[in-house]
Design a protein around this motif. Structure first.
Motif, PDB file in Angstrom:
ATOM      1  N   MET A 160       0.902  -1.210  -0.059  1.00  0.00           N
ATOM      2  CA  MET A 160       0.085   0.011  -0.015  1.00  0.00           C
ATOM      3  C   MET A 160       0.674   1.287   0.038  1.00  0.00           C
ATOM      4  N   ALA A 161       1.955   1.280   0.800  1.00  0.00           N
ATOM      5  CA  ALA A 161       2.840   2.273   0.859  1.00  0.00           C
ATOM      6  C   ALA A 161       3.503   2.465  -0.598  1.00  0.00           C
ATOM      7  N   SER A 162       3.888   1.443  -1.421  1.00  0.00           N
ATOM      8  CA  SER A 162       4.285   1.813  -2.623  1.00  0.00           C
ATOM      9  C   SER A 162       3.125   2.329  -3.554  1.00  0.00           C
ATOM     10  N   GLU A 163       1.990   1.892  -3.384  1.00  0.00           N
ATOM     11  CA  GLU A 163       0.998   2.634  -4.339  1.00  0.00           C
ATOM     12  C   GLU A 163       0.713   3.941  -3.925  1.00  0.00           C
ATOM     13  N   VAL A 164       0.946   4.503  -2.703  1.00  0.00           N
ATOM     14  CA  VAL A 164       0.770   5.737  -2.147  1.00  0.00           C
ATOM     15  C   VAL A 164       1.712   6.600  -2.748  1.00  0.00           C
ATOM     16  N   GLU A 165       3.183   5.990  -2.937  1.00  0.00           N
ATOM     17  CA  GLU A 165       4.164   6.697  -3.485  1.00  0.00           C
ATOM     18  C   GLU A 165       4.040   7.085  -4.747  1.00  0.00           C
ATOM     19  N   GLU A 166       3.530   5.943  -5.596  1.00  0.00           N
ATOM     20  CA  GLU A 166       3.218   6.161  -6.842  1.00  0.00           C
ATOM     21  C   GLU A 166       2.159   7.398  -7.262  1.00  0.00           C
ATOM     22  N   ILE A 167       1.319   7.143  -6.406  1.00  0.00           N
ATOM     23  CA  ILE A 167       0.152   8.254  -6.459  1.00  0.00           C
ATOM     24  C   ILE A 167       0.620   9.552  -6.226  1.00  0.00           C
ATOM     25  N   LYS A 168       1.500   9.679  -5.162  1.00  0.00           N
ATOM     26  CA  LYS A 168       2.275  11.011  -4.909  1.00  0.00           C
ATOM     27  C   LYS A 168       2.932  11.540  -5.910  1.00  0.00           C
ATOM     28  N   ASN A 169       3.763  10.340  -6.573  1.00  0.00           N
ATOM     29  CA  ASN A 169       4.566  10.929  -7.716  1.00  0.00           C
ATOM     30  C   ASN A 169       3.750  11.526  -9.058  1.00  0.00           C
ATOM     31  N   HIS A 170       2.410  10.854  -9.065  1.00  0.00           N
ATOM     32  CA  HIS A 170       1.489  11.232 -10.059  1.00  0.00           C
ATOM     33  C   HIS A 170       0.990  12.731 -10.039  1.00  0.00           C
ATOM     34  N   LEU A 171       0.790  12.883  -8.396  1.00  0.00           N
ATOM     35  CA  LEU A 171       0.348  14.249  -8.022  1.00  0.00           C
ATOM     36  C   LEU A 171       1.508  15.252  -8.354  1.00  0.00           C
ATOM     37  N   THR A 172       2.720  15.106  -8.275  1.00  0.00           N
ATOM     38  CA  THR A 172       3.773  15.881  -8.704  1.00  0.00           C
ATOM     39  C   THR A 172       3.594  16.163  -9.847  1.00  0.00           C
ATOM     40  N   GLU A 173       3.561  15.219 -10.686  1.00  0.00           N
ATOM     41  CA  GLU A 173       3.646  15.388 -12.127  1.00  0.00           C
ATOM     42  C   GLU A 173       2.369  16.335 -12.501  1.00  0.00           C
ATOM     43  N   LEU A 174       1.278  16.216 -11.947  1.00  0.00           N
ATOM     44  CA  LEU A 174       0.111  17.222 -12.153  1.00  0.00           C
ATOM     45  C   LEU A 174       0.412  18.317 -11.624  1.00  0.00           C
ATOM     46  N   ALA A 175       1.132  18.664 -10.555  1.00  0.00           N
ATOM     47  CA  ALA A 175       1.392  19.856  -9.969  1.00  0.00           C
ATOM     48  C   ALA A 175       2.599  20.586 -11.034  1.00  0.00           C
ATOM     49  N   ASN A 176       3.256  19.769 -11.811  1.00  0.00           N
ATOM     50  CA  ASN A 176       4.010  20.531 -12.974  1.00  0.00           C
ATOM     51  C   ASN A 176       3.495  20.368 -14.299  1.00  0.00           C
ATOM     52  N   SER A 177       1.984  20.534 -14.361  1.00  0.00           N
ATOM     53  CA  SER A 177       1.477  20.441 -15.833  1.00  0.00           C
ATOM     54  C   SER A 177       1.991  21.480 -16.506  1.00  0.00           C
ATOM     55  N   LYS A 178       2.040  21.549 -17.794  1.00  0.00           N
ATOM     56  CA  LYS A 178       2.372  22.649 -18.737  1.00  0.00           C
ATOM     57  C   LYS A 178       1.182  22.873 -19.920  1.00  0.00           C
ATOM     58  N   VAL A 179       0.995  23.858 -20.254  1.00  0.00           N
ATOM     59  CA  VAL A 179       0.281  24.340 -21.440  1.00  0.00           C
ATOM     60  C   VAL A 179       0.951  25.265 -22.320  1.00  0.00           C
ATOM     61  N   ASN A 180       1.171  24.981 -23.479  1.00  0.00           N
ATOM     62  CA  ASN A 180       2.048  26.099 -24.309  1.00  0.00           C
ATOM     63  C   ASN A 180       3.398  26.030 -23.578  1.00  0.00           C
ATOM     64  N   ASN A 181       3.965  25.105 -23.149  1.00  0.00           N
ATOM     65  CA  ASN A 181       5.341  25.000 -22.362  1.00  0.00           C
ATOM     66  C   ASN A 181       5.222  26.077 -21.629  1.00  0.00           C
ATOM     67  N   LYS A 182       4.135  26.177 -20.861  1.00  0.00           N
ATOM     68  CA  LYS A 182       4.259  27.268 -19.637  1.00  0.00           C
ATOM     69  C   LYS A 182       3.520  26.439 -18.455  1.00  0.00           C
ATOM     70  N   TYR A 183       4.489  26.501 -17.189  1.00  0.00           N
ATOM     71  CA  TYR A 183       3.750  25.809 -16.073  1.00  0.00           C
ATOM     72  C   TYR A 183       2.584  26.267 -15.505  1.00  0.00           C
ATOM     73  N   ILE A 184       1.366  25.881 -15.259  1.00  0.00           N
ATOM     74  CA  ILE A 184       0.191  26.452 -15.018  1.00  0.00           C
ATOM     75  C   ILE A 184      -0.004  26.446 -13.436  1.00  0.00           C
ATOM     76  N   PHE A 185       0.498  25.540 -12.854  1.00  0.00           N
ATOM     77  CA  PHE A 185       0.267  25.661 -11.371  1.00  0.00           C
ATOM     78  C   PHE A 185       1.478  26.246 -10.508  1.00  0.00           C
ATOM     79  N   ASN A 186       2.247  27.272 -11.192  1.00  0.00           N
ATOM     80  CA  ASN A 186       3.211  27.908 -10.348  1.00  0.00           C
ATOM     81  C   ASN A 186       3.092  29.420 -10.331  1.00  0.00           C
ATOM     82  N   GLY A 187       1.799  29.755 -10.301  1.00  0.00           N
ATOM     83  CA  GLY A 187       1.529  31.091 -10.267  1.00  0.00           C
ATOM     84  C   GLY A 187       2.104  32.003 -11.530  1.00  0.00           C
TER      85      GLY A 187
END
Length: 302
Positions: free
Chosen positions: A110-137
């Protein structure tokens, strides 16, 4: 004043030139479909045409801006939806881990699954649109979280400023969300704690403090999920406003195009009628001119 033959000839030629010029203008209108083909034809119409084209250019730019806003909003909404589902899955795992039917190996998985989900959330937090990071103000050129080679997460570049884009004259709309409500450092710290608790085996029922530990994680996860819901609701309200602005821009474009058409486009039926009349006048002028020419000896013999 004495009227000479040269005067009659010159007047006839001037009239023929004028008729030809009028016919040429009508033929230009017929071939181009425009009232004027150069500013000198009608300066007032030409200036109005410049104003209408300038207005259309602005509307086109605002529509491009709205497209950018839409991309940011749609991507943000999808990312927050995925983040909400991810937090819900982590909550389910925490509840399962507190059950004695699972041993430590199960909790490690379960810890491994949570770790993978956390990594996925990190990727979401670094999402880009037109080469711009949209979740960093306003800091759109750098990711919200940096991950080093060892997998450690840092947020030195984190920024929560609003990004506002002009979508009409003097009208700005915020295209991003407040990333601190969706992908905060506190949320990732909570997930780190969950992973540590699962791997450490301190979520088993019956252990001292385990029940309180589970309750703490669930409360934290619920708080983070509620922040996501609130931020999504605020984004939804701005998306509805964006719909209204898009509709207004579309109507403004149609109206401006209609005004430009009324100002510049020729009435083809009127142009054809004018051209026909000018051709008749031209033929009549040629006939009259033939009689004005200096008579010859043959005319007297006839």
């Amino acid at each position: 004043m004495r009227v000479t033959q040269n005067m009659l000839n010159n007047n006839m030629l001037n009239n023929l030139r004028q008729n030809s010029a009028e016919m040429q203008r009508s033929m230009e209108q017929l071939s181009t479909g425009k009232k004027i083909n150069r500013p000198s034809d009608d300066p007032v119409v030409a200036m109005k045409g410049v104003d209408y084209r300038s207005e259309l250019s602005k509307v086109d730019q605002f529509e491009r801006n709205m497209s950018e806003v839409r991309s940011w909003m749609d991507t943000s909404d999808e990312a927050m939806n995925e983040a909400g589902q991810s937090l819900q899955r982590i909550r389910e795992l925490v509840v399962q881990a507190s059950n004695d039917t699972y041993d430590q190996d199960d909790r490690a998985n379960m810890a491994s699954e949570v770790e993978e989900i956390k990594n996925h959330l990190t990727e979401l937090a670094n999402s880009k649109v037109n080469n711009k990071y949209i979740f960093n103000g306003a800091n759109t050129l750098e990711p919200r979280f940096d991950i080093d080679e060892e997998g450690n997460r840092t947020s030195e570049n984190a920024n929560n400023d609003a990004v506002e884009i002009e979508v009409s004259d003097g009208v700005y709309i915020q295209s991003n969300i407040n990333p601190d409500n969706a992908f905060s450092e506190e949320m990732f710290n909570s997930l780190d704690d969950v992973v540590g608790a699962l791997r450490g085996g301190d979520l088993e029922e019956g252990e001292d403090g385990a029940e309180a530990r589970v309750s703490q994680f669930l409360d934290e996860l619920d708080d983070h999920s509620q922040n996501l819901v609130n931020e999504r609701a605020d984004l939804g309200a701005r998306m509805n406003r964006a719909d209204l602005i898009e509709n207004r821009l579309s109507q403004q474009k149609v109206t401006t195009n209609q005004l430009k058409s009324n100002n510049e486009d020729a009435d083809m039926a009127e142009v054809i009628m004018n051209l026909q009349m000018q051709e008749n006048v031209h033929r009549a002028s040629l006939g009259a001119g033939a009689r004005v020419l200096q008579p010859t000896l043959m005319d007297f013999l006839n």
